[in-house]
Write a protein that holds these residues in place. Structure first.
Motif, short mmCIF file in Angstrom:
data_model
loop_
_atom_site.label_atom_id
_atom_site.label_comp_id
_atom_site.label_asym_id
_atom_site.label_seq_id
_atom_site.Cartn_x
_atom_site.Cartn_y
_atom_site.Cartn_z
N ASP A 237 0.70 -1.24 0.02
CA ASP A 237 0.10 0.06 -0.06
C ASP A 237 0.83 1.32 -0.16
OD1 ASP A 237 -2.28 -1.77 0.04
OD2 ASP A 237 -2.76 -1.19 1.99
N GLY A 238 0.60 2.41 -0.66
CA GLY A 238 1.32 3.41 -0.80
C GLY A 238 0.86 4.38 -2.18
N ILE B 289 -0.83 7.22 -8.25
CA ILE B 289 -1.49 6.08 -8.00
C ILE B 289 -1.48 5.70 -6.57
CG2 ILE B 289 -1.85 3.45 -8.53
CD1 ILE B 289 -0.73 3.88 -11.27
N VAL B 290 -2.56 5.73 -6.00
CA VAL B 290 -2.68 5.32 -4.51
C VAL B 290 -3.40 4.16 -4.39
CG1 VAL B 290 -3.55 6.13 -2.08
CG2 VAL B 290 -2.82 7.89 -4.02
N ILE B 291 -2.56 3.06 -3.82
CA ILE B 291 -2.88 1.69 -3.44
C ILE B 291 -3.38 1.52 -1.77
CG2 ILE B 291 -2.47 -0.74 -3.78
CD1 ILE B 291 -0.54 0.08 -5.86
N GLN B 292 -4.53 1.22 -1.73
CA GLN B 292 -4.89 0.93 -0.12
C GLN B 292 -5.80 -0.48 -0.30
OE1 GLN B 292 -3.87 2.77 2.60
NE2 GLN B 292 -4.77 1.14 3.74
N LYS C 259 -6.73 4.22 -6.40
CA LYS C 259 -7.20 5.67 -6.99
C LYS C 259 -6.03 6.06 -7.94
CE LYS C 259 -8.67 10.65 -5.45
NZ LYS C 259 -9.87 10.25 -6.16
N VAL C 260 -6.60 6.65 -9.03
CA VAL C 260 -5.72 7.01 -10.31
C VAL C 260 -5.71 8.71 -10.51
CG1 VAL C 260 -5.08 6.94 -12.72
CG2 VAL C 260 -5.68 4.74 -11.21
N GLY D 172 -6.91 -7.27 -4.54
CA GLY D 172 -6.49 -6.88 -3.47
C GLY D 172 -5.23 -7.79 -3.02
N ASP D 173 -4.94 -8.58 -3.91
CA ASP D 173 -3.83 -9.73 -3.39
C ASP D 173 -2.29 -9.10 -3.89
OD1 ASP D 173 -3.66 -9.52 -6.18
OD2 ASP D 173 -3.89 -11.60 -6.59
#
Length: 330
Positions: free
Chosen positions: A227-228, A254-257, A262-263, A314-315
């Motif tokens: 995540d980040g 790109i924010v991964i949580q 979110k792009v 989500g993997d």
């Protein structure tokens, strides 16, 4: 003596059947076209410089330009071929996208409202369309689908016959037909030239390497990503996947949580705006480079930013492609 004459004639026929010969009419027209201007000059019909969009013959060959301008009364769309290229047919649609004749996502040029056939062939033609006959949106904008049948003529012989399309927005069907957006202008003094390009987020895989297209472009694969927040460059016109062939049009954040992605796409190059964006996000390796098939699309009105809120399994492993149609005023 008769045998000799017969052999000479037979040899002549064999030599001249290697390429499609020009008719007498086409040869005459070719000479006439070469002695005249084949492109609309600056401000031919208005105080505005024409918007210039490349005509791609057979998808990959630049064979001419579509020049578009307007005054207070008419829209002017000029087809202009490059040296050794000629038009035999033109088909043109202008208006809202919803009115484009389409079947299975593919445009039907034969049903476009403006069309012209030429014999002899020509290198330049202008459609003059009253603005009163065009359906515009609230921002006085419209879509243009410009199709052409083209011939490449070298030393009097037709060496290629191709279909031509202009634009950076692909129709959603299986063929490669394209279109573009144009907004009416009111110019007191000529504005700077606007050029439109395709842009992709720089990634760790090329379309060519993935064997999904012969054109340039990148996809990014995340493997066990944490995540980040991740930042990337968005390049326009970078043919052959060489960023030196194009320019830095913007950035992608790109924010991964967890399973949320979110792009955010931002135009950073001076004068650059977005007319359309597409995002591919999937656990599966992409099977196509066609932006219209990515599954996530926004049509924009010359915006400088756009964003998507998407999800995946989500993997920590997924594929992503970011595409934008950009126009830059220099």
């Amino acid at each position: 003596m008769k045998k000799i004459i017969t052999l000479v004639v037979f040899a002549f026929l064999i030599v001249n059947c290697t390429n499609e010969p020009l008719s007498t009419d086409i040869q005459t027209e070719a000479k006439q076209s070469n002695s005249s201007t084949s492109a609309t000059a600056k401000g031919t019909y208005s105080e505005c410089d024409p918007i210039s969009i490349n005509i791609m013959a057979g998808q990959f060959t630049n064979a001419g330009k579509i020049l578009v301008e307007n005054d207070a009364t008419n829209l002017y769309v000029t087809y202009s071929a490059l040296t050794n290229w000629y038009f035999s047919e033109l088909h043109l649609f202008v208006g809202p996208y919803a009115n484009v004749p389409i079947k299975n996502g593919n445009p039907i040029p034969g049903q476009f409202p403006y069309n012209k056939s030429f014999n002899p062939l020509i290198q330049s033609y202008t459609f003059t369309i009253p603005l009163s006959s065009i359906i515009l949106d609230d921002n006085r904008c419209l879509f243009i689908a410009a199709h052409s049948s083209m011939k490449n003529i070298v030393n009097g012989n037709v060496v290629r016959t191709e279909t031509g399309w202009a634009g950076d927005i692909k129709f959603p069907g299986k063929n490669w037909a394209t279109y573009f957006k144009y907004c009416l202008r009111n110019c007191e003094t000529p504005p700077p030239v606007t050029n439109c390009d395709t842009a992709y987020m720089f990634g760790n895989n090329t379309f060519i390497g993935l064997e999904i297209s012969e054109k340039w472009g990148w996809a990014t694969y995340y493997d066990n990503v944490a995540d980040g927040t991740y930042n990337y460059n968005l390049y326009a016109g970078a043919g052959q996947n060489n960023i030196n062939n194009g320019y830095l049009a913007g950035t992608v954040t790109i924010v991964i949580q967890g399973s949320s992605v979110k792009v955010t796409i931002n135009a950073t190059h001076p004068g650059t705006v977005f007319t359309e964006t597409h995002v591919y996000l999937s656990d599966d390796r992409p099977a196509t480079a066609a932006p219209g098939l990515y599954g996530n699309q926004h049509t924009l009105n010359n915006s400088t930013t756009d964003s998507y809120d998407l999800t995946y399994s989500g993997d920590g492993s997924f594929w992503i492609i970011i595409h934008a149609a950009v126009c830059t005023t220099d």
